[in-house]
Design an enzyme around this catalytic site. Structure first.
Site, PDB file in Angstrom:
ATOM      1  N   GLY A  24       0.826  -1.211   0.000  1.00  0.00           N
ATOM      2  CA  GLY A  24       0.000   0.000   0.000  1.00  0.00           C
ATOM      3  C   GLY A  24       0.848   1.244   0.000  1.00  0.00           C
ATOM      4  O   GLY A  24       2.048   1.182  -0.257  1.00  0.00           O
ATOM      5  N   ASN A  25       0.231   2.380   0.253  1.00  0.00           N
ATOM      6  CA  ASN A  25       0.984   3.634   0.366  1.00  0.00           C
ATOM      7  C   ASN A  25       0.295   4.546   1.372  1.00  0.00           C
ATOM      8  O   ASN A  25      -0.765   4.209   1.889  1.00  0.00           O
ATOM      9  CB  ASN A  25       1.155   4.301  -1.012  1.00  0.00           C
ATOM     10  CG  ASN A  25      -0.173   4.647  -1.637  1.00  0.00           C
ATOM     11  OD1 ASN A  25      -0.913   5.477  -1.126  1.00  0.00           O
ATOM     12  ND2 ASN A  25      -0.494   3.999  -2.756  1.00  0.00           N
ATOM     13  N   TYR A  26       0.889   5.703   1.640  1.00  0.00           N
ATOM     14  CA  TYR A  26       0.429   6.565   2.733  1.00  0.00           C
ATOM     15  C   TYR A  26      -0.703   7.524   2.360  1.00  0.00           C
ATOM     16  O   TYR A  26      -1.034   8.399   3.142  1.00  0.00           O
ATOM     17  CB  TYR A  26       1.600   7.392   3.276  1.00  0.00           C
ATOM     18  CG  TYR A  26       2.655   6.569   3.964  1.00  0.00           C
ATOM     19  CD1 TYR A  26       2.357   5.859   5.116  1.00  0.00           C
ATOM     20  CD2 TYR A  26       3.949   6.507   3.459  1.00  0.00           C
ATOM     21  CE1 TYR A  26       3.321   5.101   5.760  1.00  0.00           C
ATOM     22  CE2 TYR A  26       4.931   5.760   4.094  1.00  0.00           C
ATOM     23  CZ  TYR A  26       4.606   5.065   5.246  1.00  0.00           C
ATOM     24  OH  TYR A  26       5.561   4.320   5.874  1.00  0.00           O
ATOM     25  N   SER A  27      -1.296   7.383   1.180  1.00  0.00           N
ATOM     26  CA  SER A  27      -2.370   8.309   0.794  1.00  0.00           C
ATOM     27  C   SER A  27      -3.523   8.247   1.799  1.00  0.00           C
ATOM     28  O   SER A  27      -3.993   7.162   2.148  1.00  0.00           O
ATOM     29  CB  SER A  27      -2.876   7.929  -0.601  1.00  0.00           C
ATOM     30  OG  SER A  27      -4.051   8.649  -0.884  1.00  0.00           O
ATOM     31  N   ALA A  92      -3.932   7.516  -5.306  1.00  0.00           N
ATOM     32  CA  ALA A  92      -2.538   7.072  -5.399  1.00  0.00           C
ATOM     33  C   ALA A  92      -2.576   5.569  -5.668  1.00  0.00           C
ATOM     34  O   ALA A  92      -2.528   4.751  -4.741  1.00  0.00           O
ATOM     35  CB  ALA A  92      -1.799   7.385  -4.104  1.00  0.00           C
TER      36      ALA A  92
END
Ligand code: C5P
Length: 221
Positions: A24-27, A92
């Site tokens: 995943g990512n920090y969005s 994102a």
């Protein structure tokens, strides 16, 4: 009264590795949700395709569709975009996903573990390929430095009408923060640069530019 329908994507996507893990990512989804709320406030119908985020929708004119992976976001965007006047691609999206989702949890070991990843579909570019002349397509670019030339290349490659550039290098801007600072470009170059402001205020400015751009193309002054 904005008598139009917009598709907005927001948040991260999660790409499953095994039953308990994902990439995943920090969005946070805050920028996309703020844009959806602003469009709805002006009277537009909004279809909000949201990745896994801890946010609530306020306006009843927003139809929220929750998805998890990029493939799911792709499917929903393909389904809904043809019925929309425009799309604002704020999500994102994970660039890669595991080639194979393991059915069992990967066990801990002392060996090096190699995960094979394959590219996800570029959703914005896929909409750019099916876009009609009266549909507006807006992309976002999050970079570690403000690079207008790179943004311009992205705008052309994905057949976008506008690209909103925000830089992780700007203090308090981008992922996670409640504030942002953006530069907006169209095919002719930079058309707008904002100050550092709350995302709700940045959303008002971005939506103003979207409306102006769409009116300009329709020949309304
Ligand atoms: O190429 P890059 O990821 O920087 O492009 C960012 C823009 O493209 C954003 O608008 C993002 O929502 C969109 N995007 C997409 N699908 C992807 C990757 C990016 O829609 N797989």
């Amino acid at each position: 009264m904005l008598n139009k329908t917009y598709l907005v994507t927001a948040g991260p996507t999660h790409e499953q590795i095994d039953p308990v893990r994902y990439i995943g990512n920090y969005s946070s989804g805050k920028m996309g949700f703020a844009i959806a709320e602003r469009l709805a406030e002006l009277g537009a119908n909004v279809i909000l395709i949201a990745g896994p985020v801890a946010l609530e929708v306020k306006n009843q004119k927003i139809l929220r569709i929750d998805i998890v992976s990029a493939d799911q976001m792709f499917e929903k965007c393909q389904d809904y975009f043809p019925t929309c006047d425009g799309a604002i691609m704020v999500a994102a999206v994970a660039d890669f996903k595991p080639v194979k989702i393991r059915s069992e949890k990967i066990k801990r070991s002392d060996e090096i573990l190699t995960l094979s990843l394959c590219p996800n579909p570029d959703i914005a570019a896929s909409l750019g390929r099916i876009k009609r002349a009266n549909q507006l397509l807006v992309g976002f670019a999050l970079e570690t430095t403000v690079d207008e030339q790179k943004a311009m290349v992205k705008l052309r490659q994905k057949n976008l009408d506008l690209i909103v550039l925000n830089s992780l290098g700007d203090d308090q801007a981008g992922f996670k923060f409640d504030t942002n600072k953006v530069t907006i470009l169209d095919q002719s170059g930079v058309i707008f640069t904002s100050d550092l402001k709350p995302k709700s205020e940045i959303a008002i400015e971005i939506v103003n530019k979207i409306i102006e751009s769409q009116q300009g193309r329709a020949g309304i002054s």
